[in-house]
Motif scaffolding. Structure first.
Motif, mmCIF file in Angstrom:
data_model
loop_
_atom_site.group_PDB
_atom_site.id
_atom_site.type_symbol
_atom_site.label_atom_id
_atom_site.label_comp_id
_atom_site.label_asym_id
_atom_site.label_seq_id
_atom_site.Cartn_x
_atom_site.Cartn_y
_atom_site.Cartn_z
ATOM 1 N N VAL A 155 0.844 -1.191 0.000
ATOM 2 C CA VAL A 155 0.000 0.000 0.000
ATOM 3 C C VAL A 155 0.881 1.244 0.000
ATOM 4 C CG1 VAL A 155 -1.740 1.307 1.275
ATOM 5 C CG2 VAL A 155 -1.897 -1.181 1.160
ATOM 6 N N SER A 156 0.561 2.157 -0.911
ATOM 7 C CA SER A 156 1.227 3.453 -0.950
ATOM 8 C C SER A 156 0.159 4.534 -0.842
ATOM 9 C CB SER A 156 2.025 3.616 -2.246
ATOM 10 O OG SER A 156 1.161 3.602 -3.373
ATOM 11 N N GLN A 157 0.584 5.773 -0.754
ATOM 12 C CA GLN A 157 -0.357 6.877 -0.635
ATOM 13 C C GLN A 157 -0.175 7.869 -1.778
ATOM 14 O OE1 GLN A 157 -0.139 8.668 3.285
ATOM 15 N NE2 GLN A 157 -1.722 7.279 4.041
ATOM 16 N N ILE A 158 -1.311 8.411 -2.221
ATOM 17 C CA ILE A 158 -1.320 9.490 -3.210
ATOM 18 C C ILE A 158 -2.068 10.659 -2.588
ATOM 19 C CG2 ILE A 158 -2.069 10.218 -5.505
ATOM 20 C CD1 ILE A 158 -1.952 7.316 -6.393
ATOM 21 N N ARG A 159 -1.452 11.833 -2.628
ATOM 22 C CA ARG A 159 -2.080 13.042 -2.088
ATOM 23 C C ARG A 159 -2.595 13.894 -3.247
ATOM 24 N NH1 ARG A 159 3.101 14.990 0.984
ATOM 25 N NH2 ARG A 159 3.871 14.193 -1.008
ATOM 26 N N ALA A 160 -3.838 14.289 -3.146
ATOM 27 C CA ALA A 160 -4.478 15.055 -4.228
ATOM 28 C C ALA A 160 -5.324 16.163 -3.642
ATOM 29 C CB ALA A 160 -5.340 14.134 -5.087
ATOM 30 N N ARG A 161 -5.446 17.263 -4.389
ATOM 31 C CA ARG A 161 -6.340 18.342 -3.956
ATOM 32 C C ARG A 161 -7.789 17.844 -3.917
ATOM 33 N NH1 ARG A 161 -2.864 21.199 -1.499
ATOM 34 N NH2 ARG A 161 -1.271 22.191 -2.783
ATOM 35 N N TYR A 162 -8.181 17.066 -4.932
ATOM 36 C CA TYR A 162 -9.532 16.523 -4.990
ATOM 37 C C TYR A 162 -9.468 15.100 -5.511
ATOM 38 C CZ TYR A 162 -11.161 21.281 -4.262
ATOM 39 O OH TYR A 162 -11.384 22.518 -3.719
ATOM 40 N N LEU A 163 -10.470 14.303 -5.118
ATOM 41 C CA LEU A 163 -10.592 12.925 -5.601
ATOM 42 C C LEU A 163 -11.985 12.739 -6.179
ATOM 43 C CD1 LEU A 163 -9.427 9.628 -3.982
ATOM 44 C CD2 LEU A 163 -11.850 9.875 -4.579
ATOM 45 N N VAL A 164 -12.055 12.083 -7.342
ATOM 46 C CA VAL A 164 -13.342 11.809 -7.989
ATOM 47 C C VAL A 164 -13.472 10.303 -8.176
ATOM 48 C CG1 VAL A 164 -14.872 12.298 -9.922
ATOM 49 C CG2 VAL A 164 -13.182 14.010 -9.220
ATOM 50 N N GLY A 165 -14.484 9.716 -7.540
ATOM 51 C CA GLY A 165 -14.740 8.288 -7.680
ATOM 52 C C GLY A 165 -15.550 7.996 -8.924
ATOM 53 N N CYS A 166 -14.920 7.290 -9.862
ATOM 54 C CA CYS A 166 -15.589 6.899 -11.119
ATOM 55 C C CYS A 166 -15.482 5.385 -11.293
ATOM 56 C CB CYS A 166 -14.931 7.594 -12.312
ATOM 57 S SG CYS A 166 -14.846 9.385 -12.233
ATOM 58 N N GLU A 167 -15.506 4.647 -10.176
ATOM 59 C CA GLU A 167 -15.197 3.223 -10.229
ATOM 60 C C GLU A 167 -16.421 2.329 -10.297
ATOM 61 O OE1 GLU A 167 -15.210 5.214 -7.489
ATOM 62 O OE2 GLU A 167 -14.246 4.163 -5.820
ATOM 63 N N GLY A 168 -17.566 2.862 -10.710
ATOM 64 C CA GLY A 168 -18.708 2.013 -10.990
ATOM 65 C C GLY A 168 -19.674 1.854 -9.836
ATOM 66 N N GLY A 169 -20.666 0.974 -10.044
ATOM 67 C CA GLY A 169 -21.758 0.817 -9.108
ATOM 68 C C GLY A 169 -21.349 0.320 -7.739
ATOM 69 N N ARG A 170 -20.240 -0.389 -7.633
ATOM 70 C CA ARG A 170 -19.770 -0.894 -6.338
ATOM 71 C C ARG A 170 -18.708 0.026 -5.741
ATOM 72 N NH1 ARG A 170 -19.222 -7.349 -7.944
ATOM 73 N NH2 ARG A 170 -21.439 -7.666 -8.455
ATOM 74 N N SER A 171 -18.795 1.272 -6.028
ATOM 75 C CA SER A 171 -17.796 2.278 -5.700
ATOM 76 C C SER A 171 -17.356 2.263 -4.237
ATOM 77 C CB SER A 171 -18.369 3.665 -6.046
ATOM 78 O OG SER A 171 -17.601 4.692 -5.490
ATOM 79 N N PHE A 172 -16.055 2.105 -4.025
ATOM 80 C CA PHE A 172 -15.471 2.276 -2.692
ATOM 81 C C PHE A 172 -15.649 3.726 -2.243
ATOM 82 C CE2 PHE A 172 -12.076 3.705 0.051
ATOM 83 C CZ PHE A 172 -11.975 2.716 1.007
ATOM 84 N N THR A 173 -15.469 4.655 -3.167
ATOM 85 C CA THR A 173 -15.570 6.077 -2.831
ATOM 86 C C THR A 173 -16.950 6.412 -2.288
ATOM 87 O OG1 THR A 173 -14.020 6.560 -4.627
ATOM 88 C CG2 THR A 173 -15.256 8.410 -3.720
ATOM 89 N N ARG A 174 -17.995 5.905 -2.929
ATOM 90 C CA ARG A 174 -19.358 6.208 -2.465
ATOM 91 C C ARG A 174 -19.589 5.606 -1.086
ATOM 92 N NH1 ARG A 174 -22.148 3.599 -6.003
ATOM 93 N NH2 ARG A 174 -22.645 1.883 -4.589
ATOM 94 N N ARG A 175 -19.119 4.399 -0.853
ATOM 95 C CA ARG A 175 -19.293 3.787 0.475
ATOM 96 C C ARG A 175 -18.537 4.599 1.530
ATOM 97 N NH1 ARG A 175 -18.100 -0.866 -2.484
ATOM 98 N NH2 ARG A 175 -16.134 -1.143 -1.353
#
Length: 565
Positions: A155-175
């Motif tokens: 596991v590594s880390q990425i730092r971003a000003r903003y994150l957009v979840g576009c990973e589909g219906g089972r989205s980790f981001t939405r959960r």
């Protein structure tokens, strides 16, 4: 002081929405990183319908030539009953946005072109076999835990000003956002079969509303034919691998179902769901992560592209320091209402397709009667039943009151001193037209290609720089707004000479087809403010331009900066 970050925007998911969003952000000069849990792009059967709004976005992304080779323009759809009788023809001939209303396309090939398009931008990075497994909010950025090579990888880390979840219906981001995903998931399953060397060799689409077994037959580019068949409850998904079962389904659809070159088959279910919100601070949702819809009108892919088109310029504006990040709240305000409307329409279309024998008889009778009414036949043929996006709240200004943040559907006569305009429907919150035009630099081009890919103030017949104050012009320079004067082609060269010394350069556009003049002629308006996504943010009479600009700046949460120099 802001923390150091690895990228401006981290996009989770290398599907069409994530790839299009990355292309647009690259176009706007932003650093973008796309991570994808899979080792490569998806290549199994997926979307097949692209509309004119999406193709206009492809034009903005400067990928028309690359994508067009994988499309069939002017895709005609016929709804037929179990006897093969045509109940409805969907054959829209309009091209108000510059492109045919419907295209057939092969999604895996188009997705590859979107991925290849990112090579143009040194600031764009795509990483496959990188899965999002954790998120952490910081005051001015997001830290993403990313597993390399799967859930058990390092596991590594990425730092971003903003994150957009576009990973589909089972989205980790939405959960992670802990938002609801409202709607229904009907139990109906469909088997998709893609065939090479099309055994029918005919273009266009047939929606078979056959109560015995509903089906779809679609002619696609490169000699590909798609069929979709509804599975009954007692038919397991494993039948997708049974060539005998596939041949049975296709009996009656092709002369020899045993001689087909099947290149892919897959079972899928329809869903009609939408997230209760699309934003939580620096984390946003787009595409299937934000909304799922049945496939009937081909709007799943297109709705995701609309998300990317709406969100990209807003992220770029905030990242450039032009706007407060309150601007990003308008993404949810503008997109969620229309996505919900498209879900409802697709669910209704599915009910029509799956009608049982009793309801099918009623449907067929009603369809036959409606086809005899010219207005109703045109309503169906021209696809006017499809709700066009209309933004009533967000980056819009009401044309009657010049108030920021909301816009009524009509222009109130007593507030706009013109009485003879035939159309009082407000154009604010709708897309502007895109006819062919001419400039000194372009002999014959589409409107978007000559006005640039950012904001524009478009005036009919006037030099827009003369309608603004010196302070207004400072704001125009700061924001990079283009000034555009549209005139009849016969006046263009005169206007180029007359307006050539403007304080801010003005692009003079010749209205080759007279369609822009007609647009202004039908409305009590002389100036429009076009957003980068080509929606009308505001419209006014020429004398109201300065006041309207101030309202637009308020609606977009503009951060006033001192002019350079």
């Amino acid at each position: 002081m802001q923390s150091a970050v690895d990228t401006d925007v981290l996009i989770v998911g290398a599907g069409p929405v994530g790839l299009m969003l990355a292309n647009l952000l690259g176009l706007y000069g932003r650093r973008v990183t796309v991570i994808e849990a899979r080792a490569e792009l998806i290549d199994y059967p997926r979307g097949v319908g692209m509309d004119d709004e999406s193709f206009r976005t492809i034009q903005t992304a400067q990928l028309v030539e690359q994508v067009a080779q994988h499309t069939v323009p002017h895709h005609i759809v016929r709804l037929v009953n179990g006897k093969g009788q045509v109940l409805m023809v969907n054959d829209p001939a309009t091209d108000e946005f510059g492109w045919p209303r419907k295209h057939g396309f092969v999604q895996p090939l188009v997705d590859r072109e979107l991925l290849a398009g990112l090579r143009r931008y040194p600031s764009a990075d795509v990483r496959f076999s990188h899965e999002l497994v954790g998120l952490h909010e910081e005051p001015d950025h997001v830290r993403a835990d990313v597993s390399l090579g799967g859930p058990e990888g390092s596991v590594s880390q990425i730092r971003a000003r903003y994150l957009v979840g576009c990973e589909g219906g089972r989205s980790f981001t939405r959960r992670w956002m802990d938002v609801g995903f409202e709607g229904v998931s009907p139990s109906t399953r469909w088997l998709v079969i893609d065939v090479d060397n099309d055994p029918l060799g005919t273009p266009n689409v047939y929606l078979g509303a056959d109560p015995r077994r509903p089906y779809v037959s679609i002619g696609l580019p490169h000699g590909i034919r798609r069929w979709e068949f509804m599975l009954f409850d007692d038919e397991p998904a494993e039948l997708a691998e049974d060539r005998t079962f596939l041949a049975k389904l296709l009996t009656g659809h092709v002369p020899d179902p045993h001689a087909l070159e099947v290149i892919g088959q897959r079972v899928f279910s329809h869903h009609g769901r939408i997230a209760t919100r699309f934003r939580k601070n620096r984390v946003l949702l787009a595409g299937d992560a934000a909304h799922l819809m049945p496939v009937w009108l081909g709007q799943g892919w297109n709705s995701g592209i609309r998300d990317a088109t709406n969100l990209a310029w807003k992220l770029a504006s905030v990242l450039r320091g032009l706007c407060d990040d309150a601007l990003l709240d308008t993404y949810d305000l503008e997109r969620r209402e229309h996505a919900k409307a498209m879900i409802d329409l697709n669910m209704t279309a599915g009910s029509i397709m799956k009608a049982d024998r009793r309801l099918a008889t009623v449907r067929d009778t009603v369809a036959g009667a409606l086809s005899l009414v010219p207005a109703m036949k045109s309503y169906l043929t021209d696809m006017r039943f499809k709700p066009m996006p209309r933004y009533r709240r967000g980056v819009v200004v009401d044309p009657s009151r010049q108030t920021a943040g909301s816009a009524a559907d009509t222009i109130r006569p007593r507030l706009v001193p013109v009485v003879d305009a035939p159309d009082r429907t407000s154009p604010v919150g709708l897309q502007f037209i895109q006819p062919r035009v001419r400039t000194a630099a372009a002999g014959d081009a589409l409107f978007d290609d000559v006005i640039g890919n950012w904001w524009a103030i478009v005036a009919w017949g006037n030099d827009p720089s003369r309608l603004l104050t010196p302070d207004d012009l400072d704001r125009v320079r700061d924001l990079g707004i283009g000034l555009v004067c549209v005139v009849p082609e016969q006046q263009r060269q005169w206007a180029e000479r007359a307006y050539g010394g403007a304080a801010v350069p003005v692009t003079v556009v010749g209205d080759l087809q007279g369609r822009i003049k007609r647009w202004f002629d039908e409305r009590p308006l002389g100036v429009v403010f076009l957003r980068p996504d080509r929606f009308v943010a505001a419209a006014c009479l020429a004398q109201q331009t300065s006041a309207t600009l101030r309202a637009v700046l308020q609606a977009m949460s503009y951060v006033k900066r001192e002019p350079k120099g």
